[in-house]
Design a protein around this motif. Structure first.
Motif, PDB file in Angstrom:
ATOM      1  N   GLN A 161     -43.013 -42.336  30.091  1.00 11.04           N
ATOM      2  CA  GLN A 161     -42.019 -43.165  29.415  1.00 11.04           C
ATOM      3  C   GLN A 161     -40.723 -42.405  29.125  1.00 11.04           C
ATOM      4  N   SER A 162     -40.846 -41.199  28.613  1.00 10.91           N
ATOM      5  CA  SER A 162     -39.655 -40.465  28.169  1.00 10.91           C
ATOM      6  C   SER A 162     -39.027 -39.614  29.263  1.00 10.91           C
ATOM      7  N   GLY A 163     -39.805 -39.275  30.286  1.00 13.29           N
ATOM      8  CA  GLY A 163     -39.300 -38.368  31.310  1.00 13.29           C
ATOM      9  C   GLY A 163     -39.420 -36.900  30.929  1.00 13.29           C
ATOM     10  N   ALA A 164     -39.977 -36.616  29.735  1.00 16.98           N
ATOM     11  CA  ALA A 164     -40.182 -35.220  29.343  1.00 16.98           C
ATOM     12  C   ALA A 164     -41.153 -34.547  30.311  1.00 16.98           C
ATOM     13  N   TRP A 165     -40.959 -33.259  30.524  1.00 18.05           N
ATOM     14  CA  TRP A 165     -41.827 -32.527  31.437  1.00 18.05           C
ATOM     15  C   TRP A 165     -42.064 -31.113  30.921  1.00 18.05           C
ATOM     16  N   GLN A 166     -43.203 -30.561  31.293  1.00 16.49           N
ATOM     17  CA  GLN A 166     -43.533 -29.176  30.974  1.00 16.49           C
ATOM     18  C   GLN A 166     -44.258 -28.553  32.163  1.00 16.49           C
ATOM     19  N   GLU A 167     -44.106 -27.257  32.282  1.00 19.06           N
ATOM     20  CA  GLU A 167     -44.886 -26.468  33.220  1.00 19.06           C
ATOM     21  C   GLU A 167     -45.463 -25.281  32.446  1.00 19.06           C
ATOM     22  N   SER A 171     -53.123 -17.975  31.790  1.00 17.09           N
ATOM     23  CA  SER A 171     -53.844 -16.799  32.276  1.00 17.09           C
ATOM     24  C   SER A 171     -55.137 -16.618  31.493  1.00 17.09           C
ATOM     25  N   PRO A 172     -56.298 -16.629  32.172  1.00 14.83           N
ATOM     26  CA  PRO A 172     -57.560 -16.362  31.472  1.00 14.83           C
ATOM     27  C   PRO A 172     -57.575 -15.004  30.782  1.00 14.83           C
ATOM     28  N   ALA A 173     -56.900 -14.003  31.356  1.00  9.46           N
ATOM     29  CA  ALA A 173     -56.900 -12.664  30.767  1.00  9.46           C
ATOM     30  C   ALA A 173     -56.219 -12.643  29.408  1.00  9.46           C
ATOM     31  N   VAL A 174     -55.279 -13.544  29.201  1.00  8.53           N
ATOM     32  CA  VAL A 174     -54.482 -13.603  27.968  1.00  8.53           C
ATOM     33  C   VAL A 174     -55.016 -14.664  27.013  1.00  8.53           C
ATOM     34  N   LYS A 175     -55.815 -15.606  27.530  1.00  5.92           N
ATOM     35  CA  LYS A 175     -56.350 -16.745  26.780  1.00  5.92           C
ATOM     36  C   LYS A 175     -55.256 -17.737  26.364  1.00  5.92           C
ATOM     37  N   SER A 176     -54.127 -17.671  27.036  1.00 12.89           N
ATOM     38  CA  SER A 176     -53.033 -18.588  26.693  1.00 12.89           C
ATOM     39  C   SER A 176     -52.014 -18.583  27.817  1.00 12.89           C
ATOM     40  N   TRP A 177     -50.825 -19.087  27.497  1.00 13.66           N
ATOM     41  CA  TRP A 177     -49.765 -19.226  28.492  1.00 13.66           C
ATOM     42  C   TRP A 177     -49.005 -17.918  28.633  1.00 13.66           C
ATOM     43  N   VAL A 178     -48.675 -17.562  29.852  1.00 11.15           N
ATOM     44  CA  VAL A 178     -47.816 -16.400  30.069  1.00 11.15           C
ATOM     45  C   VAL A 178     -46.383 -16.832  30.374  1.00 11.15           C
ATOM     46  N   LYS A 179     -46.219 -18.130  30.679  1.00 14.45           N
ATOM     47  CA  LYS A 179     -44.889 -18.667  30.926  1.00 14.45           C
ATOM     48  C   LYS A 179     -44.917 -20.169  30.666  1.00 14.45           C
ATOM     49  N   ILE A 180     -43.822 -20.681  30.090  1.00 13.64           N
ATOM     50  CA  ILE A 180     -43.681 -22.104  29.809  1.00 13.64           C
ATOM     51  C   ILE A 180     -42.259 -22.518  30.168  1.00 13.64           C
ATOM     52  N   ARG A 181     -42.119 -23.646  30.831  1.00 13.56           N
ATOM     53  CA  ARG A 181     -40.823 -24.268  31.068  1.00 13.56           C
ATOM     54  C   ARG A 181     -40.921 -25.723  30.631  1.00 13.56           C
ATOM     55  N   ALA A 182     -39.847 -26.249  30.031  1.00 15.99           N
ATOM     56  CA  ALA A 182     -39.899 -27.627  29.537  1.00 15.99           C
ATOM     57  C   ALA A 182     -38.508 -28.228  29.509  1.00 15.99           C
ATOM     58  N   GLY A 183     -38.473 -29.552  29.583  1.00 16.43           N
ATOM     59  CA  GLY A 183     -37.201 -30.260  29.515  1.00 16.43           C
ATOM     60  C   GLY A 183     -37.403 -31.721  29.163  1.00 16.43           C
ATOM     61  N   GLY A 184     -36.358 -32.331  28.630  1.00 20.01           N
ATOM     62  CA  GLY A 184     -36.374 -33.762  28.361  1.00 20.01           C
ATOM     63  C   GLY A 184     -37.088 -34.183  27.100  1.00 20.01           C
ATOM     64  N   GLY A 185     -37.644 -33.222  26.341  1.00 20.48           N
ATOM     65  CA  GLY A 185     -38.391 -33.555  25.133  1.00 20.48           C
ATOM     66  C   GLY A 185     -37.575 -33.315  23.880  1.00 20.48           C
ATOM     67  N   ASP A 187     -37.594 -30.921  21.831  1.00 28.58           N
ATOM     68  CA  ASP A 187     -37.180 -29.534  21.637  1.00 28.58           C
ATOM     69  C   ASP A 187     -36.133 -29.087  22.651  1.00 28.58           C
ATOM     70  N   GLY A 188     -35.662 -30.009  23.495  1.00 31.34           N
ATOM     71  CA  GLY A 188     -34.654 -29.663  24.487  1.00 31.34           C
ATOM     72  C   GLY A 188     -35.240 -28.873  25.645  1.00 31.34           C
ATOM     73  N   ASP A 189     -34.358 -28.368  26.513  1.00 29.82           N
ATOM     74  CA  ASP A 189     -34.786 -27.578  27.661  1.00 29.82           C
ATOM     75  C   ASP A 189     -34.960 -26.121  27.231  1.00 29.82           C
ATOM     76  N   PHE A 190     -36.052 -25.510  27.658  1.00 26.86           N
ATOM     77  CA  PHE A 190     -36.261 -24.101  27.328  1.00 26.86           C
ATOM     78  C   PHE A 190     -37.227 -23.477  28.322  1.00 26.86           C
ATOM     79  N   GLU A 191     -37.238 -22.150  28.313  1.00 27.44           N
ATOM     80  CA  GLU A 191     -38.182 -21.374  29.108  1.00 27.44           C
ATOM     81  C   GLU A 191     -38.629 -20.190  28.282  1.00 27.44           C
ATOM     82  N   GLU A 192     -39.932 -19.878  28.318  1.00 28.44           N
ATOM     83  CA  GLU A 192     -40.478 -18.757  27.574  1.00 28.44           C
ATOM     84  C   GLU A 192     -41.376 -17.923  28.475  1.00 28.44           C
ATOM     85  N   GLU A 193     -41.309 -16.593  28.291  1.00 26.15           N
ATOM     86  CA  GLU A 193     -42.173 -15.665  29.018  1.00 26.15           C
ATOM     87  C   GLU A 193     -42.848 -14.733  28.031  1.00 26.15           C
ATOM     88  N   LEU A 194     -44.111 -14.443  28.290  1.00 23.57           N
ATOM     89  CA  LEU A 194     -44.881 -13.580  27.401  1.00 23.57           C
ATOM     90  C   LEU A 194     -44.284 -12.173  27.377  1.00 23.57           C
TER      91      LEU A 194
END
Length: 200
Positions: A161-167, A171-185, A187-194
């Protein structure tokens, strides 16, 4: 359209202890512990930032067994399947997903699922919207971050509905995300790296 990694069903396959199989590229659901933490170097239109997400405790939120996670000035609740439940500023719930959007474990390239839920913003009845999230595990690849290079599953999410997206790169070794990209939500567009992490 999505490539499926081959299953190698040879004898002697066993878990590595990090949630990743040696013979099949699967990621089982992780277990978070209090004080597990992940620090990310982020970028958005307003400039660079750093954020640490730290597991405070296990508890119940709206009847769901869940983790409480501190992130900057906010606290988040995630289900044991890492589904988003709510974001709180102080004691006020500012965003909630009903029901939560759970990840479908185990992860494997080619896996797809969808979820229908209601976003509630600010606790106001007129700020409730029904949404459908479309998920896909698109790849398994090396991801280079300031904290190192990790094998990770790339997961995409599109909100119809909103067009928001995330990637997400999980990583199993970290038990969480090592990188995140997002837009349209919201929180705005952003990118994060561990950039650093500590897990038990």
């Amino acid at each position: 359209m999505l490539a499926i990694l081959p299953l190698v069903l040879s004898g002697g396959g066993c878990a590595t202890g990090t949630g990743e199989s040696r013979t099949v590229q699967l990621a089982e659901r992780p277990t978070w512990e209090p004080n597990d933490s992940w620090t990310y170097a982020g970028r958005r239109a307003s400039g660079p930032y750093t954020i640490t997400r730290k597991v405070l405790r296990e508890g119940l939120f709206d009847g769901y067994p869940a983790y409480e996670v501190e992130a900057g000035d906010s606290h988040y609740w995630f289900t044991k399947r890492l589904g988003y439940l709510a974001r709180l500023n102080g004691d006020k719930v500012v965003r909630r997903a009903t029901p939560p959007e759970d990840f479908q474990w185990p992860l494997q390239v080619g896996k797809q699922w969808s979820s229908t839920f209601i976003w509630s913003d600010g606790g106001e009845p007129d700020r409730r919207t029904t949404a459908i999230g479309i998920w896909a595990v698109e790849g398994y690849e090396d991801v280079k971050t300031p904290a190192g290079t990790f094998k990770a599953f790339k997961i995409s999410r599109r909100e119809m509905q909103s067009g928001a997206w995330q990637e997400f790169w999980y990583s199993p070794a970290v038990k969480s995300w090592v990188k995140i990209r997002a837009g349209g939500g919201p929180d705005g567009d952003f990118e994060e790296e561990l950039s650093a992490y500590s897990t038990h």
